[in-house]
Design a protein around this motif. Structure first.
Motif, mmCIF file in Angstrom:
data_model
loop_
_atom_site.group_PDB
_atom_site.id
_atom_site.type_symbol
_atom_site.label_atom_id
_atom_site.label_comp_id
_atom_site.label_asym_id
_atom_site.label_seq_id
_atom_site.Cartn_x
_atom_site.Cartn_y
_atom_site.Cartn_z
ATOM 1 N N ALA A 1 32.352 75.250 78.812
ATOM 2 C CA ALA A 1 33.227 75.123 79.974
ATOM 3 C C ALA A 1 32.451 74.669 81.198
ATOM 4 N N ASP B 1 33.531 71.827 83.871
ATOM 5 C CA ASP B 1 33.727 72.184 85.269
ATOM 6 C C ASP B 1 32.869 71.299 86.169
ATOM 7 N N ALA C 1 38.598 72.933 80.776
ATOM 8 C CA ALA C 1 37.381 73.651 80.407
ATOM 9 C C ALA C 1 37.672 74.639 79.283
ATOM 10 N N ALA D 1 35.920 74.466 75.726
ATOM 11 C CA ALA D 1 35.161 75.641 75.294
ATOM 12 C C ALA D 1 35.660 76.140 73.948
#
Lengths: 544, 271
Positions: free
Chosen positions: B84, B88, B121, B125
């Motif tokens: 993530a 980001d 994200a 992930a």
């Protein structure tokens, strides 16, 4: 002296100043000196004041430098910083760096003086470069001034040495990289390089000696030599008298201008304070070399964007642009990648330094020259100077290649290749271009002398023809445009002498003839108008 | 219809057709384009919802280069396992979606909102384990040791990013971007994930505390409120900028002064 006696009888007591002057004259002979020099005439032109900028900034740099030595510790002993600059607390650094932080943050006026010193140094060297270019392009280096030209050149070189050693003293990460760079350059010198490096640094890099040694060089050795050269330079300026540009009443045997006292004394004194003022304003408002954010030097750290001060930028550029060639010769490394740039960095300034001797050999002219020439009237010299500047600039671009790349969104590889090719091509193009411009300007001058100035007034003649009225130039202007000397190009001479024996001509002599043709041959300078040409044209119809 | 065909050779006909075509295309796009806002306003708080939303956003905005399942294509790298934090950083700093192919994706105004970035994200992930987005306590500049951070920065980062993070050039038009005005979170994530040409500095090589120290240092020397003790800092670029400034404004001013002094001289008679 007799005047003193008369005044003292009349007023009873001579003024204090006069008494002191008398006292000094009795011991120093100042009246004689003053009589000879007080009314010394200097010509007036802004470009003749560039040397003054150098002189004054040098004085400023010395004054501020003395102040800095009071607080600077030229020592490489390691300390843990506990001073006023909180973001460095607890960082291990040399005393040199710590004392620089102290000068910047805990010494009254320290940061200002440091910035005046550094800005003054940059402007000092820049001023010398500009002064030298002025002398070069006006031919003011010709006999009898060749030696003074060399003195000036040495001052410029020593100015760079002083600047480089001074820049290294704070022992910050930026300057330490420069010191490392210099070690690499010295090591690249075949055979003796290693020995010189070990001697200079007192062992393996970085050692504990280089900062104290640079300190001695920076505050004692180099400024001492420079002061001596400076005095010699100024004495020679007095002795030779200043050059002047052509104009009415100005000849090779006189100097037209204002007397040293009072006019130039006032002007020069005022100019000193103006120079000081400008440098102080810049130093007071603009940061230079903020070593506290750069961090102390450590051999295991290096940053991008590490450049030397501008005057060493061309050497940085030469090394950045050079391919990393290396030979392994009988177990010894010959590092051409660094050695060849080093040679270039030596040759480039030498070319300009030795140019006066080349030109006097070429012209064979043994006369004294006290008139400053207009650059256009020496097209080949001017073109050579411009080409030299362009080569220097190309190397400067290479020295800042990373900033060119990031700020103009270019590929750094492309810049490097541009420099590799450009170092040879750009000066050539600039040479041709500048020469054409000079010749064009010479033609323009010739045209103006022969045909006068275009007035923009259109006249209609009785039979209907329209003509533009050309106004003849004033006499003074005419003199200004035609007073320069023009050399005749050397001729190769007959290949056999009167008796039919083959004449021996050395290769050097042939080269000289060829060069002379290139300088003064038919296509390489425009003959200035002769009196006959002028009279022929002006005696005609009034216009053309 | 006859009227229309009578005017078909009118000089402005082509222009009118073009305008109609453009209006039609634009209108169709506006109608059928993914309604970003509408989807993001779904207030999907549960992780699964986020992943679902993220997948939809991914399919529209990212899949053409990174593949429909983040498996990567010839145009873009695989995203399985980047975590993530990478999303980001890349999307949050506007680098992704890519505007045009080039040596490197530059920072630019970001395209997605906070919620959308979070969703993207979460989706990426879910493809494989990777570094998570750090908590604000981990990167707040106030929690770092500036002096130690400076040392770490000069050892690990200055080679490319310059002494104080002013950026630098890499080969072939690539570059280490300037760190002025970069959010501490993004600096942290960049170190963690090693975006583009930057090496990754996972916690094994630079611990979480090291990273925070570096962020504290950058905040001190390069932050919005970083003091410049010496005055105007000329971009903090060092001797090149200083030399240029010295020549133009220093020597330039002195030449102007010299011209002025030379022009004002003693005159034989007043005029």
């Amino acid at each position: 002296m007799s005047t003193t006696t008369t005044t003292s009888t009349r007023r009873g007591k001579a003024p204090a100043g006069e008494k002191i002057a008398d006292w000094a004259d009795g011991r120093l002979g100042i009246y004689g000196l003053a009589k000879a020099n007080m009314r010394k005439i200097f010509p007036d032109h802004w470009s003749f004041m560039l040397g003054e900028i150098c002189l004054y900034s040098f004085i400023i740099v010395i004054l501020t430098g003395v102040y800095l030595t009071l607080f600077f510790h030229p020592s490489m002993a390691e300390v843990e910083y506990t001073g006023a600059y909180a973001p460095m607390h607890g960082v291990r650094m040399t005393e040199a760096y710590a004392s620089t932080l102290d000068i910047s943050f805990s010494t009254r006026g320290g940061l200002l003086v440091r910035q005046i010193h550094h800005w003054g140094a940059l402007i000092f060297v820049a001023g010398m470069a500009l002064h030298m270019l002025r002398v070069f392009f006006t031919g003011a280096f010709r006999k009898p001034r060749e030696l003074n030209w060399l003195f000036g050149f040495l001052l410029l070189v020593l100015g760079c040495v002083a600047g480089f050693t001074g820049y290294s003293l704070p022992d910050d990460l930026l300057s330490g990289t420069g010191v490392r760079f210099m070690e690499g350059a010295i090591l690249a010198v075949p055979i003796v390089g290693t020995y010189i490096a070990m001697f200079l640094y007192g062992g393996q890099f970085p050692g504990n000696d280089v900062i104290p040694r640079f300190f001695s060089i920076h505050v004692l050795l180099v400024p001492g030599i420079m002061l001596g050269l400076l005095v010699a330079h100024l004495i020679l300026v007095f002795y030779h008298k200043h050059t002047q540009f052509a104009g009415p009443g100005k000849t090779n045997n006189n100097v037209v201008g204002m007397p040293f006292l009072p006019v130039y004394m006032a002007k020069a004194g005022g100019f000193f304070f103006l120079v000081f003022g400008v440098i102080a304003i810049i130093a007071g408002t603009t940061s230079i070399n903020p070593v506290w954010v750069l961090g102390p030097y450590r051999p295991d750290q290096v940053s991008t964007g590490a450049q030397p001060d501008w005057y060493m930028g061309f050497s940085e550029g030469a090394i950045r642009a050079m391919p990393a060639w290396e030979w392994n010769f009988l177990g010894h490394t010959v590092n051409f990648g660094v050695f060849i740039p080093l040679v270039v960095v030596g040759i480039l300034p030498a070319l300009i330094a030795l140019y006066p001797f080349f030109e006097s050999w070429l012209t064979g002219d043994k006369r004294e020259h006290h008139m400053a020439e207009r650059p256009r009237n020496a097209p080949t010299r001017t073109a050579f100077g411009a080409a030299w500047i362009s080569a220097y600039f190309v190397l400067m671009i290479a020295g800042g290649n990373d900033l060119w790349a990031t700020h103009f969104h270019l590929s750094i590889n492309a810049i490097t290749w541009f420099v590799r090719v450009g170092l040879f091509v750009v000066p050539f193009l600039v040479f041709v271009f500048t020469k054409r411009v000079c010749l064009g300007l010479q033609r323009r001058d010739r045209d103006k002398v022969l045909h006068g100035r275009e007035t923009g007034i259109i006249k209609r003649l009785p039979h209907g023809e329209f003509i533009e009225v050309h106004e003849p130039l004033p006499q003074g202007e005419m003199h200004r445009l035609t007073s320069h000397d023009q050399y005749a190009a050397l001729e190769a001479g007959p290949s056999v002498d009167d008796n039919g024996v083959v004449r021996k001509q050395s290769l050097v002599e042939k080269l000289r003839v060829k060069m002379s043709q290139g300088y003064f041959g038919e296509e390489n300078q425009i003959p200035k108008p002769t009196v006959n040409e002028y009279e022929e044209i002006t005696s005609g119809h009034g216009h053309h | 219809m006859k009227k229309l065909s009578a005017r078909r050779r009118h000089p402005l006909a082509a222009l009118v057709v073009l305008l109609i075509a453009l209006a039609a295309t634009g209108g169709l796009y506006a109608t059928f384009a993914p309604a970003d806002k509408a989807q993001a306003q779904g207030e999907s708080t549960s992780q699964q919802d986020k992943i679902e939303t993220g997948k939809k956003l991914f399919t529209v905005g990212c899949a053409s280069c990174h593949g429909t399942g983040g498996q990567g294509t010839t145009d873009g790298p695989q995203l399985v396992g980047v975590g993530a934090a990478a999303v980001d950083f890349q999307v949050g700093s506007g680098r992704m979606p890519l505007q045009q192919p080039g040596a490197q994706a530059p920072r630019k105004p970001r395209v997605y909102s906070d919620d959308e970035i979070e969703a993207l994200a979460a989706y990426v992930a879910s493809l494989g384990p990777g570094p998570a987005v750090p908590e604000s306590a981990a990167y707040a500049p106030s929690g770092g040791d500036v002096a130690r951070g400076g040392d770490l920065f000069r050892t690990n980062c200055a080679q490319c990013h310059n002494f104080t993070g002013k950026g630098g050039a890499l080969t072939d038009g690539k570059f280490a971007p300037p760190l002025d005005g970069v959010a501490p979170k993004h600096i942290y994530e960049a170190m963690q994930t090693g975006p583009q040409n930057m090496p990754a500095f996972p916690d094994k090589s630079l611990s979480s505390q090291d990273k925070q120290d570096i962020i504290a240092f950058l905040d001190e020397v390069n932050g919005d409120e970083a003091p410049s003790e010496g005055g105007f800092d000329l971009g903090g670029l060092g001797p090149v900028a200083e030399g240029l400034f010295g020549w133009i404004f220093g020597l330039g001013a002195l030449v102007v002064v010299a011209v002025w002094v030379a022009a004002h001289t003693a005159k034989a008679k007043k005029s």
